[in-house]
Design an enzyme around this catalytic site. Structure first.
Site, PDB file in Angstrom:
ATOM      1  CE1 TYR A  56      -7.564 -28.265  29.723  1.00 44.05           C
ATOM      2  CE2 TYR A  56      -5.769 -27.163  28.545  1.00 44.05           C
ATOM      3  CZ  TYR A  56      -6.790 -27.142  29.502  1.00 44.05           C
ATOM      4  OH  TYR A  56      -7.023 -26.007  30.220  1.00 44.05           O
ATOM      5  CE  LYS A  77      -3.000  -5.941   7.875  1.00 48.02           C
ATOM      6  NZ  LYS A  77      -3.203  -5.686   6.439  1.00 48.02           N
ATOM      7  CB  THR A 133       0.445  -4.481   6.166  1.00 52.43           C
ATOM      8  OG1 THR A 133      -0.819  -4.369   5.519  1.00 52.43           O
ATOM      9  CG2 THR A 133       1.087  -3.121   6.305  1.00 52.43           C
ATOM     10  CG  ASP A 134      -2.778  -7.730   3.041  1.00 50.62           C
ATOM     11  OD1 ASP A 134      -3.128  -7.079   4.042  1.00 50.62           O
ATOM     12  OD2 ASP A 134      -3.353  -7.641   1.933  1.00 50.62           O
ATOM     13  CB  THR A 156      -0.909  -0.009   1.253  1.00 51.38           C
ATOM     14  OG1 THR A 156      -1.827  -1.087   1.117  1.00 51.38           O
ATOM     15  CG2 THR A 156      -1.679   1.275   1.424  1.00 51.38           C
TER      16      THR A 156
HETATM   17  N1  ASP Z   1      -2.843  -5.407   0.328  1.00 43.79           N
HETATM   18  C1  ASP Z   1      -1.718  -4.628   0.794  1.00 43.79           C
HETATM   19  C2  ASP Z   1      -0.476  -5.505   0.727  1.00 43.79           C
HETATM   20  O1  ASP Z   1      -0.275  -6.298   1.590  1.00 43.79           O
HETATM   21  C3  ASP Z   1      -1.962  -4.137   2.180  1.00 43.79           C
HETATM   22  C4  ASP Z   1      -0.903  -3.216   2.719  1.00 43.79           C
HETATM   23  O2  ASP Z   1       0.146  -3.028   2.164  1.00 43.79           O
HETATM   24  O3  ASP Z   1      -1.168  -2.650   3.805  1.00 43.79           O
HETATM   25  O4  ASP Z   1       0.283  -5.375  -0.204  1.00 43.79           O
END
Ligand code: ASP
Length: 337
Positions: free
Chosen positions: A277, A158, A87-88, A12
């Protein structure tokens, strides 16, 4: 002045709106970052290079390997590295790089933004300036700078798709906080000398979230289709169903195929304890390997790399890999490792 290499991969941060769909798209990703943010030149001597121009949803293991090689080949030419990334999947790339670049004596800092650089309320400017600043400090780790914190790359995940505080590393405190100054914490790794680049990686790994109703037959089918390793996200302390639709026969079946099953927790914080467990005890008895407090991103990438390096003895390779930390990705309970 310190010398930095800034590597663009997309995300982004530099995206623009597609004229066709109106969605954010990497196609508008072609501006000169140093011309847009000349202030960066006050922090370091920065060279930029465009490696990819991708929404990080399209990043693949082949891209991690190429990116790692780019950094590795340039280790002795720059004091630090900044990687602009979406970020993804930043947590996956940061984890993979932490394992691929195991001998580090300088910083490799990934960053990105929730809003593009040309947006009025962008977080890109701060994140970039912070990332470049951190990269000059010589912290010998692969990490992520976001929202005024520097996280260990193989611990980051994330957590938020809306706020500017997109990342966290719930099981490991940040390596540094950026306020009026930069506070670097004591748990940063010691510098290690450069090692040869080993790009072997097995991508045929599956991550599966356990949920009530998960049909074990689907997993048996997947194992028959060539899966080489499984990361199973168990409940809480790594618990899995053992009564109706039991997953225990799946783990046993995988063992028969020399396919390691590594258990992480679905909870962002806390660790797997396969003795807590009955479901965990049974999974352990069937051969499952605990990833303790590792993120899914780190467990998956570490498993891919461990299997790539030992394709003939997969369970043994996974047991070895998950019995000790490679890059600070796990806190082992006392008595292990
Ligand atoms: N869709 C984008 C990516 O991961 C989201 C981002 O960069 O925040 O490239």
């Amino acid at each position: 002045m310190k010398r930095l290499l800034l590597v663009h991969t997309g995300g982004t941060l530099m995206m623009g709106q597609s004229t066709e769909s109106g969605a954010l798209s990497p196609d508008a990703y072609k501006r000169d970052l140093l011309a847009e943010l000349p202030v960066l030149k006050q922090l370091a001597e920065i060279e930029t290079t465009f490696l990819f121009k991708l929404d990080s949803a399209d990043m693949q293991p082949e891209h991690w390997i190429e990116l790692g090689r780019k950094v590795h080949d340039n280790l002795s030419r720059y004091d630090g590295f900044v990687i602009v990334h979406g970020t993804d999947t930043m947590g996956y790339t940061a984890s993979a790089l932490a394992f691929l670049l195991s001998g580090l004596d300088r910083s490799v800092v990934l960053t990105g933004a929730q809003k593009p650089l040309n947006a009025i309320r962008t977080d890109a400017r701060t994140n970039l300036v912070d990332a470049c600043h951190v990269a000059t400090l010589g912290i010998p780790e692969v990490g992520v700078v976001f929202n005024s914190r520097f996280f260990r790359g193989c611990r980051v995940t994330k957590l938020d798709a809306w706020s500017m505080n997109a990342f966290g590393s719930p099981s490991c405190p940040p390596l540094a906080e950026l306020g009026l100054g930069v506070q670097v914490e004591k748990h940063v790794l010691a510098a290690r000398s450069h090692a040869p680049y080993d790009d072997r990686l097995e991508p045929r790994v599956l991550a599966v979230r356990t949920f009530p109703g998960l049909d074990p037959k689907l997993l048996i089918g997947a194992l028959g289709s060539g899966v080489r390793g499984v990361v199973l996200e168990g409940f809480g302390a790594g618990n899995v169903p053992r009564l109706q639709r039991s997953l225990i026969p799946v783990i046993e079946h995988a063992r028969g195929l020399d396919v390691p099953v590594v258990i992480v927790s679905q909870c962002p914080r806390g660790a797997v304890d396969l003795s807590a467990y009955e479901g965990g005890v049974a999974a352990h008895g069937a051969g499952a390997i605990s990833a303790y407090d590792m993120t899914t991103e780190a467990a998956l990438t570490k498993l891919m790399i461990a299997l790539g390096r030992a394709p003939e003895a997969r369970i043994q390779a996974a047991q070895d890999a998950f019995s000790h930390a490679w890059a600070g990705e796990v806190s082992l309970p006392s008595g292990v490792g």
